[in-house]
Design a protein around this motif. Structure first.
Motif, PDB file in Angstrom:
ATOM      1  N   SER C  89      23.769  37.931  45.253  1.00  0.00           N
ATOM      2  CA  SER C  89      23.353  39.377  46.586  1.00  0.00           C
ATOM      3  C   SER C  89      23.701  39.866  47.045  1.00  0.00           C
ATOM      4  O   SER C  89      23.036  41.244  48.073  1.00  0.00           O
ATOM      5  CB  SER C  89      25.135  38.476  46.970  1.00  0.00           C
ATOM      6  OG  SER C  89      25.423  36.424  47.456  1.00  0.00           O
ATOM      7  N   SER C  90      24.090  40.867  45.736  1.00  0.00           N
ATOM      8  CA  SER C  90      24.371  42.666  45.761  1.00  0.00           C
ATOM      9  C   SER C  90      22.977  43.161  45.330  1.00  0.00           C
ATOM     10  O   SER C  90      22.793  44.415  46.201  1.00  0.00           O
ATOM     11  CB  SER C  90      25.655  42.694  44.972  1.00  0.00           C
ATOM     12  OG  SER C  90      25.544  44.530  45.321  1.00  0.00           O
ATOM     13  N   VAL C 120      29.387  46.040  47.161  1.00  0.00           N
ATOM     14  CA  VAL C 120      29.060  45.047  47.407  1.00  0.00           C
ATOM     15  C   VAL C 120      28.238  45.004  48.688  1.00  0.00           C
ATOM     16  O   VAL C 120      28.429  44.865  49.392  1.00  0.00           O
ATOM     17  CB  VAL C 120      29.559  43.713  46.714  1.00  0.00           C
ATOM     18  CG1 VAL C 120      28.888  42.305  47.295  1.00  0.00           C
ATOM     19  CG2 VAL C 120      30.569  43.706  45.306  1.00  0.00           C
ATOM     20  N   GLY C 121      26.872  44.479  48.454  1.00  0.00           N
ATOM     21  CA  GLY C 121      25.766  43.935  49.156  1.00  0.00           C
ATOM     22  C   GLY C 121      25.740  42.557  49.321  1.00  0.00           C
ATOM     23  O   GLY C 121      25.714  41.762  48.294  1.00  0.00           O
ATOM     24  N   THR C 122      24.689  42.163  50.643  1.00  0.00           N
ATOM     25  CA  THR C 122      24.289  40.481  50.695  1.00  0.00           C
ATOM     26  C   THR C 122      23.561  40.549  51.976  1.00  0.00           C
ATOM     27  O   THR C 122      22.874  41.612  52.558  1.00  0.00           O
ATOM     28  CB  THR C 122      25.716  39.653  50.703  1.00  0.00           C
ATOM     29  OG1 THR C 122      25.315  38.425  50.861  1.00  0.00           O
ATOM     30  CG2 THR C 122      26.581  40.158  51.954  1.00  0.00           C
ATOM     31  N   ALA C 152      26.732  30.518  55.914  1.00  0.00           N
ATOM     32  CA  ALA C 152      26.299  30.205  54.845  1.00  0.00           C
ATOM     33  C   ALA C 152      25.522  31.241  54.061  1.00  0.00           C
ATOM     34  O   ALA C 152      24.576  31.574  53.192  1.00  0.00           O
ATOM     35  CB  ALA C 152      25.264  29.201  54.939  1.00  0.00           C
ATOM     36  N   VAL C 153      26.493  32.641  54.424  1.00  0.00           N
ATOM     37  CA  VAL C 153      25.657  33.929  54.184  1.00  0.00           C
ATOM     38  C   VAL C 153      26.418  34.289  52.332  1.00  0.00           C
ATOM     39  O   VAL C 153      27.940  34.204  52.248  1.00  0.00           O
ATOM     40  CB  VAL C 153      26.560  35.256  54.740  1.00  0.00           C
ATOM     41  CG1 VAL C 153      26.224  36.343  53.998  1.00  0.00           C
ATOM     42  CG2 VAL C 153      26.022  34.910  55.964  1.00  0.00           C
ATOM     43  N   PRO C 154      25.612  34.378  50.945  1.00  0.00           N
ATOM     44  CA  PRO C 154      25.788  34.373  49.749  1.00  0.00           C
ATOM     45  C   PRO C 154      27.092  35.700  49.902  1.00  0.00           C
ATOM     46  O   PRO C 154      26.997  36.316  50.378  1.00  0.00           O
ATOM     47  CB  PRO C 154      25.373  34.230  48.957  1.00  0.00           C
ATOM     48  CG  PRO C 154      24.015  35.355  50.299  1.00  0.00           C
ATOM     49  CD  PRO C 154      24.760  34.710  51.428  1.00  0.00           C
ATOM     50  N   ASP C 155      27.806  35.360  49.426  1.00  0.00           N
ATOM     51  CA  ASP C 155      29.633  36.421  48.534  1.00  0.00           C
ATOM     52  C   ASP C 155      29.677  37.108  50.442  1.00  0.00           C
ATOM     53  O   ASP C 155      30.380  38.430  50.182  1.00  0.00           O
ATOM     54  CB  ASP C 155      28.558  37.413  48.543  1.00  0.00           C
ATOM     55  CG  ASP C 155      28.591  36.608  46.641  1.00  0.00           C
ATOM     56  OD1 ASP C 155      29.659  35.934  45.409  1.00  0.00           O
ATOM     57  OD2 ASP C 155      27.477  36.273  45.566  1.00  0.00           O
ATOM     58  N   ALA C 156      30.042  36.166  51.532  1.00  0.00           N
ATOM     59  CA  ALA C 156      30.098  36.827  52.491  1.00  0.00           C
ATOM     60  C   ALA C 156      31.623  38.043  52.488  1.00  0.00           C
ATOM     61  O   ALA C 156      32.015  38.342  53.008  1.00  0.00           O
ATOM     62  CB  ALA C 156      30.296  36.415  53.735  1.00  0.00           C
ATOM     63  N   GLY C 157      32.273  37.173  51.853  1.00  0.00           N
ATOM     64  CA  GLY C 157      34.154  37.703  51.213  1.00  0.00           C
ATOM     65  C   GLY C 157      33.651  38.242  50.619  1.00  0.00           C
ATOM     66  O   GLY C 157      34.528  39.162  51.029  1.00  0.00           O
ATOM     67  N   LYS C 197      31.443  31.842  46.978  1.00  0.00           N
ATOM     68  CA  LYS C 197      31.733  31.312  47.713  1.00  0.00           C
ATOM     69  C   LYS C 197      30.542  32.502  48.566  1.00  0.00           C
ATOM     70  O   LYS C 197      29.798  32.594  48.688  1.00  0.00           O
ATOM     71  CB  LYS C 197      32.091  31.977  47.964  1.00  0.00           C
ATOM     72  CG  LYS C 197      33.819  31.304  46.999  1.00  0.00           C
ATOM     73  CD  LYS C 197      35.648  31.869  47.749  1.00  0.00           C
ATOM     74  CE  LYS C 197      36.361  31.044  46.920  1.00  0.00           C
ATOM     75  NZ  LYS C 197      36.542  31.113  45.145  1.00  0.00           N
ATOM     76  N   VAL C 198      30.324  31.132  50.232  1.00  0.00           N
ATOM     77  CA  VAL C 198      29.632  31.481  51.342  1.00  0.00           C
ATOM     78  C   VAL C 198      30.164  31.140  52.534  1.00  0.00           C
ATOM     79  O   VAL C 198      31.158  31.372  51.526  1.00  0.00           O
ATOM     80  CB  VAL C 198      28.364  30.529  51.578  1.00  0.00           C
ATOM     81  CG1 VAL C 198      27.676  30.565  50.205  1.00  0.00           C
ATOM     82  CG2 VAL C 198      29.316  29.099  51.637  1.00  0.00           C
TER      83      VAL C 198
END
Lengths: 370, 410, 370, 410
Positions: C89-90, C120-122, C152-157, C197-198
């Motif tokens: 993601s990043s 970290v980005g996504t 369903a955004v990857p690594d949103a958390g 996680k998404v």
């Protein structure tokens, strides 16, 4: 619950199987494959005498009037034997079209002769590679004259009459044409299965009579193809079953590495997969037979499902039968290729399974919308 | 990563190109049908081209110089093959002889035999074939039963071989026979080279379902072979045959059968109409094209990876073993799809009527053979499982049993 | 001819594999799977310190500037280890978008922090189930404010910033948004792979800056997704390879009927089929790596082919690895499901393979027309 | 051909409908999640419903009257099942006990044991489970090692069983043990019935990858079983177990897992957008729907064929053996396709976000178990090949070797 044939129908099946085992073993098909003869005339005559051709044709038109379940039973055995006779073209297609669309006079004129085998009929639709569509037809019926060219017509060489899909005015009509009359040219065509030969038909002003109301030809054609799909499906089922039987017999008698090749999981699982596809096809076939024989509303869906299922089963079984035979499998001398060829002919003759998948889902959606 | 030659490769390629430009056109002629290898004119042309290559030092590029080879690198062989492939040259009759028979002879033959045969084979004077498989023994080659019995200084051979490409025009053959049926199967074999003009030796063509006849069966009736033509000790023939088999994948015979791939499918899909328009606009067709494309490209780049290893002087990895087991079923599937798109015309074989001059239906008839000849799909999976992945062999029931006591079915 | 990594790149691969074997065995992924932690922070920190995050980021922006081939090598090992860290993601998505579309100031502001792991980005695109299309986007960027909802955004958390596809005027723009700022709501979402996680992102007037020219967002997005497809493809390849290794090891150590199950052809041929798909994917991967690293015109086609090939290999290998394990295979306690989960996440994160097949053929046709 | 009841069946169906209409609603409650069978309320309801059926003579419809059954026809059992299935009744806890355990007990138990246990099982007073598989022995059931040793009038059992549905609530279990490891594997087994409340017997739930816990493992530590609870002679346990296994396919436990089929796929395809519009208009999706449809319909009508045989009083053909080997992979493929159509949202498990309340992704997680539990795809193919097609069994290396000398890996 009764999704099986009756004892009488099973007896007919056994009789048909015994008859074809004796009269039309695979070498009969091979003989036609290697000759220019359009089909096995002697065998066709005997089949006609047994009444098979007229099994589903009403007695008033010279048939036995038994019904479509009986014709399904016979179709399975013709497929199993890959019998080199034009039953499908003449009965499933031509006689069926006349039964569905013909005038009383046409029925009286043609059905008795088709049922007795005195004449052979066929149906001509395709004009080029690809999916036929009303607006793509170039053959025309005008003033009782037919002009155009059809290809891949089943049993074109052996047929006496043909039902021809043609444009008439702004719509499509079915035309009935005497192939022995003037203005008809037959062209032989090479195809994968020369045990059921196809050919081209060229019409240059050939005399033709309309079959059914003008402009309703396309709808009538779909009805005929749907009904024929059930019968072709039984032929495919019989062929697939024959391929499994042949593969099984060979795997049991062939040894490698000191054991029957049937003892290797690669072979065992291949044959198990064949069996699964064949039983799925058989179950779909029985349901379609019920729908055909009872003119059920489910027929279009059931026929399409059988067409897809049986095509898949015969395709897999005929290819993997060759594979099971190893080197011997791809020789001309061995029998597996006879089943592969028939599989191709049955897969394409009324449109390939991909087209029937499209019809199947269209029908599902039509029912959903209703 | 790049797709360029090394400087050495580039120099060699330039040299090869010059040679080919000068000599090849005379021998390159358009292919005129399947029966070509049964035609004397074709064979004469083939022998001529092989002689040209030998004279210029391009026959046996990787062979040791002592055997008349060039002593070159595998990558040079590849470069030559790439360039030679751009012409339509009659190379097929020599693939088995130079790729397999001579390799076996050089490894196991007496100096006299080597001297006698390698030169003529290299120069195209003598054509060789392989006489291994039998009707009773295909995948299980060690199960052959063609019998050899010693009589004084000769061996008398009786039996039948099958799947012998080129046996009808070959001058010599390599032959595995069973000399002792009372010992386990791998232990009673004896290996010979045999003059194909020997009395009692009769090749007959085998017709395939595609109509072609690439192969022969060869009957042996009291064929006499001098003992000096034996390779390896009596009963040690399996070891000799293994040398041949290990060279087999490098010398796979390519029949000039029609065969369809993604480009054919694209051409067809662009030109044919389905329910709602051109097949190329149909999502089901598009998905299948993509599926086949990634297989074809995957195989192409797998080959590039092998060439990379050769170019670096390394031993190629095992990845090349996936070739036929991926490509043969793919070919069959593409042929079936192409026929399906043609719908009611799918079964036509007439070049004038069926799309792409019936390439799909023609391929359909040759594809079953492709999945079998040179190793069935099933045997190839076993080979990958055992040789590449190191999984155990199948349980063997025939290892320690005298050959004559093995069950053989019919 | 040189379609292989260099000795230096292979050394990097070996180092990466050893490091991940030690630091991130499968139990690291399991720990994140069973926890609420967005990712393994300690591991991510170490990976950042090794310079992996910045492998393909120019030195001027805080990276190592090694190149994309090195990042491919690292991606394969991250996939093999199913490392529970937001590298994809990043780096593949967010940093890549900033590199391709960002202003000099944006690059200076964000890339060093992404490369060092400080932030970290996504990238956020999907808004509902189905295939995204410019005219279907409902998230809007207006006057520097972002409104809408992404799923369903990857690594949103775990992400600090996100590149967001949004409608702006009549076109699509990319927006860069600080996820810790006001107007941003994160919603946790359950998904098959909780080791990566998404989550959902809700924007209610969140402050956002445009990334790249207004209205060119969709084109930029396709470029980023195409480039990311190569790196994701290497992760899928590594995962598939791990599944084959796991299946092979189990088949060799598990006995049934007195023999290793690896001696049954059903298992042998299954693993051989895995091997074939994996080698096809590897070969497609190497070619795509070349295209990515050399900015070749072939990149769109090569990336799509890899995406299709690697998705198929990982799907088959992860499912049949479970099947090879039998009963143990579908327990939570055994490891095979970790690979199945990761397979799903990688298959969907930038669009499923069916969508990439469509892109592949569209590209073939575009090239044919040109 | 028709799909109607015979007059007798119709009469029986009417009777059953009336019974169900009167009694079933009280026991039928909407399902509230996977963990139901771990819930006492559910079990109480289940026991109650079983007692009602027994009281009305609908428990053990095909059982002989001497054992408390109805002495009815298989088709009556089918009719009852069809009608019962229209209500959401808690029948699962009794499937194994009545379908497999009692069949085994009636065939091999002493009159005393039969008398003691069959009635309570039929009336729902006692729930039974099966204790066969072990971590070391799944497909190869005869490879179990849980040890039983005779001490006077008792047997002492030590070991571990696995995949035991219902072991956590069952009152009794049927158990296969190894009493003699010095003889070949099939010859040293002894079969018992065991009180699940015995000291030293401990069930633990097994968590599946879908998150559910349908199964248990069961640990045995010096569990004492009176010799009178032995079925069959010592060492003859395999014969007894075969009775259980032959009844297994009639009593397949159906978990109430989510599972998707063609109707779900159609609903999804109508509601989701792909590149150019609704998925249902996409030709690739349509072809796949058709492929799945013919499988689903084929299985449905295969079942009809089996019912036809039962209705005619005939033995059904072998076609029913294709069920799971066709349906399990199909379910997995449909789940994968459904997720693919959702594209980037394909991996979501949230019922509020993923289509059809995440039915596809939920099914995706249970599908791997479906392809394994109750016989793997591979074992089922072997069974079809051997029992239906009559092909030879796999080569056996473990038949004549003492159990303790068999290799076992770890």
């Amino acid at each position: 619950m009764n999704l099986d044939f009756s004892d009488d129908q099973k007896m007919l099946r056994d009789q048909a199987r015994r008859f074809l085992d004796e009269k039309s073993p695979l070498k009969a098909a091979r003989k036609i494959l290697e000759s220019d003869a359009p089909y096995d005339r002697a065998l066709y005559k005997e089949i006609a005498e047994l009444g098979w051709l007229g099994a589903a044709i009403p007695e008033s038109y010279g048939g036995l009037g038994l019904g479509y379940l009986e014709l399904c039973v016979i179709a399975e055995e013709l497929g199993r034997a890959i019998a080199p006779v034009p039953v499908s073209s003449s009965i499933y297609l031509c006689a069926e079209a006349i039964l569905r669309a013909g005038s009383e006079a046409q029925k009286q004129a043609y059905l008795p002769k088709l049922a007795s085998g005195e004449i052979v009929g066929t149906l001509a639709l395709a004009e080029k590679a690809g999916v036929p569509r009303p607006d793509r037809l170039e053959t025309r019926l005008e003033g009782g004259k037919l002009t155009g060219r059809k290809i891949a017509v089943p049993d074109a060489g052996g047929a006496d009459i043909a039902v021809v899909a043609a444009r008439a005015g702004s719509g499509v009509s079915l035309a009935l044409v005497d192939l022995k009359g003037p203005g008809v040219a037959r062209e032989s065509e090479r195809s994968v299965d020369s045990t059921l030969k196809v050919g081209g038909l060229g019409f240059s002003g050939a005399k033709a009579e309309a079959l059914g109301p003008s402009g309703e030809g396309w709808t009538l054609l779909q009805t005929v193809l749907t009904r024929a799909a059930v019968l072709y499906g039984f032929e495919q089922l019989g062929g697939a079953d024959a391929a499994l039987a042949m593969a099984r017999a060979y795997a049991l008698e062939r040894y490698a590495f000191g054991r029957q090749i049937a003892s290797f999981q690669a072979i065992k699982h291949k044959l198990a997969d064949m069996y699964c596809l064949i039983e799925l096809a058989r179950s779909n076939a029985y349901y379609a037979a019920w729908a055909l024989s009872s003119d059920a509303a489910e027929l279009p869906l059931a026929a399409a499902a059988l067409r897809v299922s049986a095509s898949e089963a015969f395709d897999f079984a005929s290819k993997e039968n060759i594979q099971t035979h190893g080197g011997m499998g791809f020789t001309w001398e061995a029998d597996p290729h006879l089943l592969l060829r028939r599989q191709v002919q049955l897969r394409h003759v009324i449109g390939s399974p991909r087209a029937w998948k499209e019809r199947l889902v269209a029908e599902l959606e039509r029912r959903n919308a209703a | 990563m790049d797709f360029d030659d090394t400087p050495e490769e580039a120099a060699f390629r330039a040299e090869v190109k010059a040679f080919l430009a000068a000599k090849a056109p005379k021998y390159a002629e358009p292919w005129e049908g399947e029966e070509t290898t049964r035609d004397d004119v074709y064979l004469k042309r083939a022998r001529g081209w092989q002689a040209e290559k030998a004279a210029a030092g391009y026959a046996g590029i990787t062979w040791p110089k002592e055997f008349g080879g060039r002593g070159g690198k595998p990558m040079e062989q590849v470069v030559f093959g790439q360039e030679e492939g751009k012409y339509d040259l009659p190379t097929q009759p020599f693939l088995i002889g130079l790729g397999m028979c001579m390799q076996t002879l050089m490894a196991h033959g007496t100096p006299d035999l080597i001297k006698e045969h390698v030169g003529p084979a290299l120069r195209g004077e003598k054509i060789w074939c392989q006489l291994f498989s039998e009707p009773i023994a295909g995948s299980d080659l060690a199960g052959i039963k063609t019998r050899s019995e010693r009589k004084g200084d000769e061996w008398i051979v009786n039996g039948q071989k099958v799947w012998n490409s080129g046996a009808h025009y070959a001058d010599w053959g390599i032959l595995v026979t069973r000399s002792d049926p009372s010992v386990p199967k791998h232990k009673g074999l004896t290996f010979f080279i045999v003059d194909m003009k020997s009395p009692g030796l009769e090749p007959r063509p085998i017709k395939q379902i595609s109509g072609g006849a690439h192969f022969n069966e060869v009957y042996f009736t009291d064929v006499r072979i001098p003992d000096r033509q034996r390779l390896g000790a009596p009963g040690e023939g399996w070891k000799v045959a293994l040398t041949t088999l290990m060279n087999e994948r490098l010398a796979v015979t390519s029949f000039r059968d029609v065969s369809v791939d993604v480009p054919h499918l694209l051409r067809l899909a662009r030109s044919i109409d389905l329910e709602t328009g051109p097949a190329i606009e149909n999502a089901a067709v598009r998905e299948k094209i993509a599926d086949f494309y990634v297989r074809s490209q995957g195989l192409k780049f797998t080959n590039y990876r092998t060439l990379t290893a050769l170019s670096r002087g390394e031993t190629p990895g095992p990845q090349s073993s996936i070739g036929k087991v991926v490509s043969a079923p793919k070919t069959q599937q593409i042929a079936t799809l192409g026929m399906d798109l043609a719908d009611m015309a799918g079964g036509l074989l007439d070049g004038d009527l069926a799309p792409l001059r019936a390439a799909f239906s023609q391929t359909f008839l040759s594809a079953p053979g492709t999945r079998i000849a040179g190793g069935t799909d099933e045997i190839l999976r076993n080979i990958i499982a055992e040789r590449v992945l190191g999984l155990p062999g199948d349980i063997r029931v025939d290892k320690d049993v005298p050959y004559k006591e093995l069950p053989t079915g019919r």
